[in-house]
Design an enzyme around this catalytic site. Structure first.
Site, PDB file in Angstrom:
ATOM      1  CB  CYS A  54      11.431   0.939 -16.084  1.00  0.00           C
ATOM      2  SG  CYS A  54      11.486   1.965 -14.611  1.00  0.00           S
ATOM      3  CG  HIS A  86      10.570  -3.056 -14.470  1.00  0.00           C
ATOM      4  ND1 HIS A  86      11.813  -2.730 -13.970  1.00  0.00           N
ATOM      5  CD2 HIS A  86       9.790  -1.962 -14.258  1.00  0.00           C
ATOM      6  CE1 HIS A  86      11.778  -1.502 -13.494  1.00  0.00           C
ATOM      7  NE2 HIS A  86      10.564  -1.012 -13.642  1.00  0.00           N
ATOM      8  CG  ASN A 131      11.480   0.616 -10.313  1.00  0.00           C
ATOM      9  OD1 ASN A 131      12.452   0.268 -10.986  1.00  0.00           O
ATOM     10  ND2 ASN A 131      10.395   1.157 -10.841  1.00  0.00           N
TER      11      ASN A 131
HETATM   12  O1  UT7 Z   1       8.996   1.466 -13.166  1.00  0.00           O
HETATM   13  C1  UT7 Z   1       8.391   2.412 -13.961  1.00  0.00           C
HETATM   14  C2  UT7 Z   1       6.949   2.261 -14.000  1.00  0.00           C
HETATM   15  N1  UT7 Z   1       6.352   2.621 -12.742  1.00  0.00           N
HETATM   16  C3  UT7 Z   1       5.395   1.864 -12.236  1.00  0.00           C
HETATM   17  O2  UT7 Z   1       5.086   0.839 -12.783  1.00  0.00           O
HETATM   18  C4  UT7 Z   1       4.701   2.367 -10.995  1.00  0.00           C
HETATM   19  C5  UT7 Z   1       3.211   2.238 -11.142  1.00  0.00           C
HETATM   20  N2  UT7 Z   1       2.447   2.751 -10.002  1.00  0.00           N
HETATM   21  C6  UT7 Z   1       2.446   2.179  -8.789  1.00  0.00           C
HETATM   22  O3  UT7 Z   1       3.164   1.232  -8.544  1.00  0.00           O
HETATM   23  C7  UT7 Z   1       1.452   2.677  -7.764  1.00  0.00           C
HETATM   24  O4  UT7 Z   1       0.576   3.584  -8.388  1.00  0.00           O
HETATM   25  C8  UT7 Z   1       2.110   3.383  -6.554  1.00  0.00           C
HETATM   26  C9  UT7 Z   1       2.843   2.368  -5.701  1.00  0.00           C
HETATM   27  C10 UT7 Z   1       3.095   4.450  -7.023  1.00  0.00           C
HETATM   28  C11 UT7 Z   1       1.030   4.009  -5.693  1.00  0.00           C
HETATM   29  O5  UT7 Z   1       0.057   3.059  -5.313  1.00  0.00           O
HETATM   30  P1  UT7 Z   1      -1.506   3.328  -5.537  1.00  0.00           P
HETATM   31  O6  UT7 Z   1      -2.204   2.166  -5.013  1.00  0.00           O
HETATM   32  O7  UT7 Z   1      -1.720   3.664  -6.973  1.00  0.00           O
HETATM   33  O8  UT7 Z   1      -1.765   4.564  -4.593  1.00  0.00           O
HETATM   34  P2  UT7 Z   1      -2.345   5.996  -4.962  1.00  0.00           P
HETATM   35  O9  UT7 Z   1      -1.301   6.827  -5.627  1.00  0.00           O
HETATM   36  O10 UT7 Z   1      -3.656   5.834  -5.660  1.00  0.00           O
HETATM   37  O11 UT7 Z   1      -2.629   6.549  -3.530  1.00  0.00           O
HETATM   38  C12 UT7 Z   1      -3.625   5.984  -2.659  1.00  0.00           C
HETATM   39  C13 UT7 Z   1      -3.614   6.719  -1.343  1.00  0.00           C
HETATM   40  C14 UT7 Z   1      -3.722   8.226  -1.508  1.00  0.00           C
HETATM   41  O12 UT7 Z   1      -4.477   8.729  -0.435  1.00  0.00           O
HETATM   42  P3  UT7 Z   1      -6.019   9.099  -0.621  1.00  0.00           P
HETATM   43  O13 UT7 Z   1      -6.052  10.113  -1.709  1.00  0.00           O
HETATM   44  O14 UT7 Z   1      -6.696   7.808  -0.995  1.00  0.00           O
HETATM   45  O15 UT7 Z   1      -6.394   9.625   0.721  1.00  0.00           O
HETATM   46  C15 UT7 Z   1      -2.297   8.701  -1.383  1.00  0.00           C
HETATM   47  O16 UT7 Z   1      -2.206  10.030  -0.924  1.00  0.00           O
HETATM   48  O17 UT7 Z   1      -2.377   6.476  -0.657  1.00  0.00           O
HETATM   49  C16 UT7 Z   1      -1.750   7.736  -0.376  1.00  0.00           C
HETATM   50  N3  UT7 Z   1      -0.302   7.547  -0.503  1.00  0.00           N
HETATM   51  C17 UT7 Z   1       0.480   7.084   0.501  1.00  0.00           C
HETATM   52  N4  UT7 Z   1       0.189   6.730   1.769  1.00  0.00           N
HETATM   53  C18 UT7 Z   1       1.204   6.292   2.547  1.00  0.00           C
HETATM   54  C19 UT7 Z   1       0.488   7.746  -1.577  1.00  0.00           C
HETATM   55  N5  UT7 Z   1       1.761   7.440  -1.311  1.00  0.00           N
HETATM   56  C20 UT7 Z   1       1.784   7.030  -0.027  1.00  0.00           C
HETATM   57  C21 UT7 Z   1       2.798   6.567   0.839  1.00  0.00           C
HETATM   58  N6  UT7 Z   1       2.464   6.213   2.095  1.00  0.00           N
HETATM   59  N7  UT7 Z   1       4.094   6.463   0.437  1.00  0.00           N
END
Ligand code: UT7
Length: 332
Positions: A116, A256, A286
Site C-alpha cells: 500500500c 492512504h 482500499n
Molecule cells: O492497506 C494495508 C494496510 N491494511 C490496513 O491498514 C488494515 C488494518 N486493519 C483493519 O482495518 C481492521 O482490522 C479490519 C477492518 C480489517 C477489521 O476490523 P477490526 O475492528 O480489527 O475487527 P476484528 O478483525 O477484530 O474482528 C472483530 C469481530 C470478530 O468477531 P468476534 O471474534 O469479536 O466474535 C470478527 O469475526 O468482527 C468479526 N468480523 C466481521 N463481522 C462482520 C470480521 N470481519 C467481519 C465482517 N463482517 N466482514
C-alpha cells in the site's frame, strides 16, 4: 540559480464501472452494512469484471485521462513508473506495456512494489529523478486490480479492497513548489501479518497452494491496524515538526484509504481539522497503490498553488511514510 524541485503538474484517474456495494457483499459472505461502515468507513468499491483485463488496463485509462486533461504529448515523457502490488504478470513489468500503449515511445519504464506504500515511495523515486536534473517528465501511475488476489469467501479481506488507478506527472519547478521532504520507513516484521504466501520464489504455485487458497491475500487485520495507527501518525507528526508546520499550516491530509479509523487517528495526532482530511474510502474501499492519486483526482478542484499537502501511507511489508508537498497549480 534556484534549487530545482519536483512538482506534480497534472493528475488523472480511472475506476471501473461495476459497483460492489455492502448490500451485495451481504449476499456473498456473513457480513452486514453496519459492521463494514462502522469498522472501515467503506460503503462500496469498484471492480474490474473483465477476466481478460489486468492492472495495465486501469493504468492505461488513468494515464490517458492525465494526457488528455493536461495536453501532454506522450512522446515527451522520459519515464513511466507503475506502482502496483498486482502486476499483469510476474514478468514482464506492467509499466513497460503501459508506456508503449500510451505512446510514451521515448520513455523507459519499470514497476515499483511496496504494497500500500507503492505510490508514496514512487513519489519519492519520481521526484528524485526530476530533482537530479536527469529527467523532465516522469509519469507515476498507482494501479491495482485487487479483485484478482482477493478470496470472495473471506469476509476479513473481501469487504476492504477495490480496483482503481490514478496517475500524476512530475516536472521540474523553479519556484520551490512540489516535494519538500519525506520520511520513509519499512520493517520486515510485517511480512507475516499481510501477505500472499504462494506464487513467488519462496513457494511457487502448485495445485496444493491453490487448493489451500495461498494465492489470495491474507491479513491479520487487528495487528496491521495497531501498527498502522501508531506508525502513520508517527511519521506524519515527524514531518510536521521537521518542517515547522503547525496544524494550521497544513491545508490537506492525503492519507492512504485503508480504514477511516486509521486516518482519523493520524489526523488527530497531527491536530489537523476534519475539514482538511481528504476521504473517498466510502466510494472505492482500499485500492492499494491507487488510493493517493485517486484522492488527488477527486479533490484537485480544492487545491490552490502553494497549498501544503501532507501525504501518509501504511501497508504490507510493513512499509510506511509521509511526504510533504507544496501544490504547484490552481485548477483550471
Ligand atoms: O492497506 C494495508 C494496510 N491494511 C490496513 O491498514 C488494515 C488494518 N486493519 C483493519 O482495518 C481492521 O482490522 C479490519 C477492518 C480489517 C477489521 O476490523 P477490526 O475492528 O480489527 O475487527 P476484528 O478483525 O477484530 O474482528 C472483530 C469481530 C470478530 O468477531 P468476534 O471474534 O469479536 O466474535 C470478527 O469475526 O468482527 C468479526 N468480523 C466481521 N463481522 C462482520 C470480521 N470481519 C467481519 C465482517 N463482517 N466482514
Amino acid at each position: 540559480m534556484s534549487k530545482l524541485t519536483a512538482a506534480i503538474t497534472a493528475v488523472g484517474a480511472y475506476v471501473p464501472e461495476f459497483v460492489l456495494t455492502n448490500k451485495l457483499l451481504e449476499t456473498m459472505v456473513d457480513t452486514n452494512d453496519e459492521w463494514i461502515t462502522s469498522r472501515t468507513g467503506i460503503k462500496e468499491r469498484r471492480i474490474l469484471k473483465d477476466n481478460d483485463k489486468g492492472t495495465s488496463f486501469l493504468a492505461i485509462k488513468a494515464a490517458e485521462d492525465l494526457l488528455k486533461k493536461s495536453g501532454t504529448n506522450p512522446e515527451d515523457i522520459d519515464m513511466v513508473l507503475v506502482a502496483t502490488a498486482t502486476p499483469d504478470m510476474p514478468v514482464a513489468a506492467t509499466a513497460v506495456y503501459v508506456a508503449s500503449h500510451i505512446g510514451a515511445v521515448n520513455a523507459f519504464a519499470y514497476d515499483l512494489q511496496a504494497a500500500c506504500s507503492s505510490f508514496l515511495y514512487g513519489m519519492s523515486t519520481a521526484a528524485a529523478y526530476v530533482q537530479s536534473g536527469r529527467y523532465k517528465k516522469v509519469l507515476l501511475i498507482g494501479a491495482d486490480k485487487m479483485s484478482s488476489i482477493i478470496d470472495y469467501t473471506d469476509r476479513a479481506t473481501c469487504i476492504i479492497f477495490g480496483d482503481g488507478a490514478g496517475a500524476v506527472l512530475f516536472e521540474p519547478n523553479e519556484e520551490g513548489l512540489g516535494l519538500q521532504d519525506e520520511v520513509l520507513r519499512s520493517d520486515g516484521i510485517g511480512r507475516e501479518f499481510l501477505k500472499i504466501e504462494a506464487g513467488g520464489s519462496l513457494l511457487p504455485p502448485t495445485h496444493e497452494t491453490v487448493a489451500a487458497k495461498q494465492h489470495f491475500v491474507h491479513q491479520d487485520g487487528k495487528t496491521v491496524f495497531k501498527y498502522a495507527v501508531s506508525n502513520m501518525a508517527d511519521v506524519s507528526e515527524k514531518i510536521m515538526q521537521r518542517n515547522n508546520l503547525q496544524h494550521s499550516d497544513v491545508n490537506f491530509l492525503v492519507a492512504h484509504q485503508a480504514n477511516k479509523r486509521i486516518i482519523d487517528a493520524t489526523a488527530s495526532r497531527m491536530g489537523v481539522d476534519e475539514s482538511k482530511v481528504l476521504i473517498n474510502i466510502e466510494k472505492y474501499g482500499n485500492t492499494t497503490s491507487a488510493t493517493l492519486p485517486l484522492l488527488l483526482h477527486d479533490f484537485e478542484h480544492l487545491f490552490k498553488k502553494g497549498d501544503n499537502l501532507v501525504f501518509a501511507s501504511f501497508g504490507g511489508g510493513f512499509t510506511w511514510g509521509s511526504i510533504y508537498l507544496k501544490w504547484a497549480y490552481d485548477t483550471k
